[in-house]
Design an enzyme around this catalytic site. Structure first.
Site, PDB file in Angstrom:
ATOM      1  N   ASP A  68       0.817  -1.227   0.000  1.00 60.29           N
ATOM      2  CA  ASP A  68       0.000   0.000   0.000  1.00 60.29           C
ATOM      3  C   ASP A  68       0.848   1.274   0.000  1.00 60.29           C
ATOM      4  O   ASP A  68       0.301   2.378   0.104  1.00 60.29           O
ATOM      5  CB  ASP A  68      -0.913   0.032   1.241  1.00 60.29           C
ATOM      6  CG  ASP A  68      -2.232  -0.713   1.029  1.00 60.29           C
ATOM      7  OD1 ASP A  68      -2.674  -0.854  -0.126  1.00 60.29           O
ATOM      8  OD2 ASP A  68      -2.830  -1.135   2.047  1.00 60.29           O
ATOM      9  N   ARG A  93       0.762  -1.654   7.546  1.00 61.21           N
ATOM     10  CA  ARG A  93       1.299  -0.437   6.917  1.00 61.21           C
ATOM     11  C   ARG A  93       2.314   0.276   7.810  1.00 61.21           C
ATOM     12  O   ARG A  93       2.866   1.317   7.404  1.00 61.21           O
ATOM     13  CB  ARG A  93       0.162   0.522   6.537  1.00 61.21           C
ATOM     14  CG  ARG A  93      -0.811  -0.056   5.504  1.00 61.21           C
ATOM     15  CD  ARG A  93      -1.681   1.024   4.858  1.00 61.21           C
ATOM     16  NE  ARG A  93      -0.885   1.934   4.031  1.00 61.21           N
ATOM     17  CZ  ARG A  93      -1.385   3.000   3.408  1.00 61.21           C
ATOM     18  NH1 ARG A  93      -2.663   3.295   3.516  1.00 61.21           N
ATOM     19  NH2 ARG A  93      -0.608   3.780   2.680  1.00 61.21           N
ATOM     20  N   ARG A 138      -9.674   5.815  11.000  1.00 66.31           N
ATOM     21  CA  ARG A 138      -8.209   5.739  11.063  1.00 66.31           C
ATOM     22  C   ARG A 138      -7.662   6.804  12.034  1.00 66.31           C
ATOM     23  O   ARG A 138      -7.362   6.519  13.177  1.00 66.31           O
ATOM     24  CB  ARG A 138      -7.604   5.906   9.672  1.00 66.31           C
ATOM     25  CG  ARG A 138      -8.125   4.897   8.620  1.00 66.31           C
ATOM     26  CD  ARG A 138      -7.597   3.490   8.856  1.00 66.31           C
ATOM     27  NE  ARG A 138      -8.072   2.540   7.869  1.00 66.31           N
ATOM     28  CZ  ARG A 138      -7.453   2.219   6.740  1.00 66.31           C
ATOM     29  NH1 ARG A 138      -6.307   2.769   6.438  1.00 66.31           N
ATOM     30  NH2 ARG A 138      -7.975   1.322   5.915  1.00 66.31           N
ATOM     31  N   HIS A 167     -11.309   7.136   4.830  1.00 65.31           N
ATOM     32  CA  HIS A 167     -10.402   8.291   4.940  1.00 65.31           C
ATOM     33  C   HIS A 167     -11.170   9.520   4.449  1.00 65.31           C
ATOM     34  O   HIS A 167     -11.960   9.418   3.497  1.00 65.31           O
ATOM     35  CB  HIS A 167      -9.188   8.138   4.018  1.00 65.31           C
ATOM     36  CG  HIS A 167      -8.047   7.329   4.566  1.00 65.31           C
ATOM     37  ND1 HIS A 167      -7.311   6.465   3.774  1.00 65.31           N
ATOM     38  CD2 HIS A 167      -7.490   7.274   5.801  1.00 65.31           C
ATOM     39  CE1 HIS A 167      -6.365   5.904   4.506  1.00 65.31           C
ATOM     40  NE2 HIS A 167      -6.442   6.368   5.732  1.00 65.31           N
ATOM     41  N   CYS A 261      -5.223   9.540  -3.233  1.00 64.44           N
ATOM     42  CA  CYS A 261      -4.458   8.651  -2.338  1.00 64.44           C
ATOM     43  C   CYS A 261      -3.018   8.489  -2.811  1.00 64.44           C
ATOM     44  O   CYS A 261      -2.118   8.260  -2.002  1.00 64.44           O
ATOM     45  CB  CYS A 261      -5.085   7.268  -2.282  1.00 64.44           C
ATOM     46  SG  CYS A 261      -6.759   7.220  -1.673  1.00 64.44           S
TER      47      CYS A 261
HETATM   48  N1  LIG Z   1      -5.442   8.379   1.129  1.00 60.63           N
HETATM   49  C1  LIG Z   1      -6.071   7.247   0.969  1.00 60.63           C
HETATM   50  N2  LIG Z   1      -7.381   7.225   1.042  1.00 60.63           N
HETATM   51  N3  LIG Z   1      -5.344   6.141   0.798  1.00 60.63           N
HETATM   52  C2  LIG Z   1      -5.873   4.871   0.487  1.00 60.63           C
HETATM   53  C3  LIG Z   1      -5.254   3.796   1.326  1.00 60.63           C
HETATM   54  C4  LIG Z   1      -5.635   2.428   0.898  1.00 60.63           C
HETATM   55  C5  LIG Z   1      -5.055   1.356   1.750  1.00 60.63           C
HETATM   56  N4  LIG Z   1      -5.359   0.070   1.214  1.00 60.63           N
HETATM   57  C6  LIG Z   1      -5.557   1.460   3.178  1.00 60.63           C
HETATM   58  O1  LIG Z   1      -6.610   0.922   3.470  1.00 60.63           O
HETATM   59  O2  LIG Z   1      -4.940   2.050   4.024  1.00 60.63           O
END
Ligand SMILES: NC(=[NH2+])NCCC[C@H](N)C(=O)O
Length: 268
Positions: A68, A93, A138, A167, A261
């Site tokens: 990612d 991550r 998040r 997000h 993203c």
């Molecule tokens: N800025 C964003 N929305 N980034 C996408 C992140 C995607 C990643 N697979 C996650 O879930 O963290």
């Protein structure tokens, strides 16, 4: 109305090691096929769009084992040359955070440690003098307080309620210093009221446009780079005088990501 583009400096990460190997949002299905070569070509096309628009694109080296990492927006928040580092919610991550922090240190920026779960520009979007800050999935509200302290910008906490729009940058796009587009139902009732108060002239996106990650768009104040599938939003943007540039990031969408993203704005 004349729309003024300003030159931007972006940081991107080539999706060399891109894959969907785990599921940390509802878009991700590790059993579904991903065309990794196509992902690289789509990403290259996005980068090419920025270069054609006259923007600067810098690249951070992708690291194996971090599929990612292509989502550079999650690597930091950068305003006035100050960098707020990130801390990911998910262990998959975690190692991206020091990689991005080191990139900024090597580039000569002052880097402030995250201290709280904070997924960078994925959840922190500068709109004029305001820092719009998402939470619910998040980034934590404690990180919003820290961002306000570091950047000295009034920080507005917005509560996200739909796991598909986990997000802030999947639910809201900053178009210029006083205009945003967003999906109202991605926010709690109170946050919807805040957004109406702050941005009475906002564009309200449709569920269909949000469902192709149409709001995960990048604006330079005039040109808006957005997923090509978000046709209704593109029409609404053109009606307001923006120039739209559709890009196809179908493979990266399988990880829950779109143009924004993949793009971290470096505000020196
Ligand atoms: N800025 C964003 N929305 N980034 C996408 C992140 C995607 C990643 N697979 C996650 O879930 O963290």
């Amino acid at each position: 109305m004349t729309m003024d583009a300003t030159r931007r400096r972006y940081l991107m990460c080539r999706p060399t090691y891109f894959a969907v190997e785990y599921a940390i949002n509802p878009w991700m299905d590790p059993s579904a096929p991903v065309d990794a070569d196509l992902a690289v070509r789509q990403w290259d096309a996005l980068r090419g769009v920025y270069l054609d628009l006259g923007h600067t694109v810098e690249e951070i080296d992708p690291l194996p084992g971090l599929p990612d990492m292509v989502f550079a927006a999650n690597g930091a928040t950068v305003i006035d040359g100050q960098v707020l580092a990130v801390e990911f919610r998910d262990p998959q991550r975690a190692d991206e955070a020091p990689a991005y922090a080191h990139w900024f240190e090597r580039a000569g920026f002052e880097v402030h440690e995250a201290k709280h779960v904070n997924e960078g520009e994925g959840d922190m979007l500068l709109a004029g003098d305001l820092l719009l800050a998402g939470t619910g999935f998040r980034t934590t509200p404690a990180a919003h307080d820290r961002a306000q302290e570091i950047f000295g910008r009034p920080t507005v906490t917005l509560q996200l309620v739909d796991p598909r729009f986990y997000h802030l940058d999947t639910a809201l796009c900053v178009l210029d210093k006083d205009t945003v587009a967003y999906l109202p139902e991605a926010f709690s009732p109170g946050s919807q009221a805040v957004l109406r108060r702050l941005f009475p002239d906002a564009i309200h996106a449709s569920a269909a446009d949000a469902a192709v990650l149409g709001l995960n768009a990048v604006s330079d104040g005039r040109h808006v780079v957005l997923p090509a599938q978000a046709t209704g939003l593109a029409t609404a943007l053109r009606d307001r005088g923006y120039d739209t540039i559709g890009v196809d990031l179908s493979e990266l969408r399988k990880a829950g990501g779109g143009p924004k993203c993949c793009t971290l704005e470096v505000r020196s």
